[in-house]
Enzyme design. Structure first.
Site, PDB file in Angstrom:
ATOM      1  CD  GLU A   1     -29.419  26.282  20.777  1.00 26.68           C
ATOM      2  OE1 GLU A   1     -30.441  26.804  20.329  1.00 26.68           O
ATOM      3  OE2 GLU A   1     -28.967  25.205  20.376  1.00 26.68           O
TER       4      GLU A   1
ATOM      5  CG  ASP B   1     -25.457  27.985  19.787  1.00 21.59           C
ATOM      6  OD1 ASP B   1     -24.618  27.190  20.241  1.00 21.59           O
ATOM      7  OD2 ASP B   1     -26.131  27.751  18.776  1.00 21.59           O
TER       8      ASP B   1
HETATM    9  N1  DCP Z   1     -24.166  17.838  18.415  1.00 24.04           N
HETATM   10  C1  DCP Z   1     -24.180  16.485  18.086  1.00 24.04           C
HETATM   11  N2  DCP Z   1     -24.749  16.057  16.911  1.00 24.04           N
HETATM   12  C2  DCP Z   1     -25.292  16.957  16.065  1.00 24.04           C
HETATM   13  C3  DCP Z   1     -25.302  18.334  16.394  1.00 24.04           C
HETATM   14  C4  DCP Z   1     -24.724  18.744  17.578  1.00 24.04           C
HETATM   15  O1  DCP Z   1     -23.680  15.663  18.859  1.00 24.04           O
HETATM   16  N3  DCP Z   1     -25.822  16.517  14.917  1.00 24.04           N
HETATM   17  C5  DCP Z   1     -23.496  18.267  19.663  1.00 24.04           C
HETATM   18  C6  DCP Z   1     -22.078  18.705  19.404  1.00 24.04           C
HETATM   19  C7  DCP Z   1     -22.099  20.192  19.483  1.00 24.04           C
HETATM   20  C8  DCP Z   1     -23.235  20.456  20.464  1.00 24.04           C
HETATM   21  O2  DCP Z   1     -24.159  19.383  20.263  1.00 24.04           O
HETATM   22  O3  DCP Z   1     -20.878  20.740  19.921  1.00 24.04           O
HETATM   23  C9  DCP Z   1     -23.911  21.801  20.246  1.00 24.04           C
HETATM   24  O4  DCP Z   1     -24.558  21.836  18.984  1.00 24.04           O
HETATM   25  P1  DCP Z   1     -24.613  23.131  18.082  1.00 24.04           P
HETATM   26  O5  DCP Z   1     -25.626  22.884  17.039  1.00 24.04           O
HETATM   27  O6  DCP Z   1     -24.745  24.357  18.938  1.00 24.04           O
HETATM   28  O7  DCP Z   1     -23.199  23.138  17.338  1.00 24.04           O
HETATM   29  P2  DCP Z   1     -21.799  23.656  17.846  1.00 24.04           P
HETATM   30  O8  DCP Z   1     -21.868  24.303  19.177  1.00 24.04           O
HETATM   31  O9  DCP Z   1     -20.839  22.525  17.765  1.00 24.04           O
HETATM   32  O10 DCP Z   1     -21.389  24.696  16.728  1.00 24.04           O
HETATM   33  P3  DCP Z   1     -21.978  26.179  16.477  1.00 24.04           P
HETATM   34  O11 DCP Z   1     -23.015  26.445  17.523  1.00 24.04           O
HETATM   35  O12 DCP Z   1     -20.773  27.070  16.593  1.00 24.04           O
HETATM   36  O13 DCP Z   1     -22.511  26.156  15.095  1.00 24.04           O
HETATM   37 MG    MG Z   2     -23.323  25.734  19.570  1.00 23.52          MG
END
Ligand code: DCP
Ligand code: MG
Length: 373
Positions: free
Chosen positions: A113, A17
């Site tokens: 992911e 991830d």
């Molecule tokens: N995303 C989105 N809206 C959301 C959640 C996520 O548009 N409510 C998008 C932006 C993120 C991507 O999907 O960058 C990946 O989601 P993740 O849940 O893996 O979150 P991140 O990668 O940003 O953070 P981390 O995995 O470090 O917690």
């Molecule tokens: Mg992420």
């Protein structure tokens, strides 16, 4: 292919991830932002929402799905960037190219992911931990972003593990460590246990998977319905779901949980349109290989009552891409309960277009979801 080891030895699953994915890609492009709070999403003055933010911004309490206006209140210096989806897609494909050097059994869950089954991989002396480290190093060196990895004998534990040392970390749960690990594992770490389920479990005296183990499968079914048997297995660190490559995909769906419940039709349809676009985007890479047999929607109310509606399609062709039909389905589902809406999901059931052994009967409603609760 899924892995069924004839010797019955444990599988080796890696969950990868990326860390603050969209934000990390943006910061790679603009390294001067590295130590500043950065969010990617809609602008605060247009009722926008934060898609994600870097870990500096998280220190102020900003998070995904938060209204951008609220985020600016928490962190006045927050820098907002508009999303650049084609770039995130390109980085995602490059990540997959690195995964494929180690295994062909890859199940993407979203752009950033994926599950990898490396049971049969010979690289790095067959060590899943070393393979995960190699993948993390290569992604950082070649793509300029960091990812976290979880290594475990199954998907459930691998996903828990990738979160353990996030960001830029990895964690291995070896088969011999599973029993001790789950004993103290907080139930809130189980994917799918949100605030409401956690509160219910707390009332029953369940804080950890160890506590959960005291309940019989029948008890869990009585308390948590059809999820009971899965919880029973997760509590013991067991999960036999195979890593499904896109060749075996049965459905594709996108779900969104909202920061604030939706009350009016205009807001509901606006969100439906956004999710529809996300669904089209996710369908794009498989459009040549899959036909659509059904469209479906999922609506969850603020009190967690849920309705799923589906509609058969006459032929597996491209005509499923009809936003009006999704509007109709969503509105019909919303009317069932007529309550504020906390989650909307849109999806399609798919079948491979070419014939062959994989054209089997598909179960209803098994979705590969993109939940962001
Ligand atoms: N995303 C989105 N809206 C959301 C959640 C996520 O548009 N409510 C998008 C932006 C993120 C991507 O999907 O960058 C990946 O989601 P993740 O849940 O893996 O979150 P991140 O990668 O940003 O953070 P981390 O995995 O470090 O917690
Ligand atoms: Mg992420």
């Amino acid at each position: 292919m899924t892995t069924a080891d004839p010797m019955g030895s444990p599988r080796k699953i890696i969950h990868i991830d990326a860390d603050s994915f969209y934000a990390s890609v943006e910061i790679r492009e603009k390294p001067e932002l590295k130590n500043l709070p950065v969010a990617v999403g809609g602008s605060p003055d247009h009722r926008g929402v934060v898609a994600t933010c870097n870990y500096v911004a998280r220190g102020y309490g900003v998070h995904s799905a938060m209204a951008s206006a609220r985020a600016v209140q928490l962190c006045p210096d927050l820098i907002f960037l508009r999303p650049n989806f084609p770039l995130y897609k390109a980085v995602s494909s490059q990540m997959h190219a690195i995964f494929r050097q180690y295994t062909s059994i890859i199940q993407p869950l979203s752009l950033d992911e994926a599950y990898l089954d490396v049971t049969g991989s010979l690289a790095r002396q067959g060590s899943a931990t070393l393979i995960a480290e190699a993948i993390r190093r290569e992604i950082q060196a070649q793509l300029g972003i960091t990812v976290s990895a979880g290594i475990a004998p199954n998907k459930f534990l691998a996903k828990v593990a990738s979160d353990w040392n996030k960001p830029d970390g990895s964690f291995t749960i070896a088969p011999a460590q599973v029993a001790a690990f789950v004993k103290t594992l907080p139930v809130t770490r189980i994917n799918g246990v949100g605030k409401v389920t956690a509160a219910k479990m707390k009332q029953l005296g369940i804080l950890t998977c160890g506590d959960l183990q005291r309940f019989s499968e029948a008890d869990l079914v009585a308390q948590f319905g059809s999820w009971g048997p899965t919880l029973f297995r997760y509590a013991r660190g067991a999960d036999d779901r195979p890593v499904q490559t896109s060749r075996e995909r049965k459905s594709l769906s996108v779900e969104r949980t909202f920061d604030r419940d939706l009350h009016d039709t205009t807001a509901i349809l606006k969100r439906t349109d956004e999710i529809f676009r996300a669904l089209l985007e996710r369908f794009e890479p498989i459009r040549d290989r899959y036909g659509v047999t059904k469209r479906f929607v999922k609506v969850k109310c603020f009190d967690f009552t849920q309705t799923t509606l589906e509609e058969m399609l006459p032929a597996s062709d491209a005509r499923w891409q009809d936003l009006e039909r999704y509007h109709q389905l969503v509105l019909t589902a919303v009317k069932r309960h007529n309550k504020p809406i906390r989650l909307l999901g849109l999806g399609v059931r798919v079948v491979p277009l070419s014939g062959g052994p994989r054209e089997i009967q598909y179960d209803l409603f098994e979705t590969i979801s993109d939940t962001d609760a």
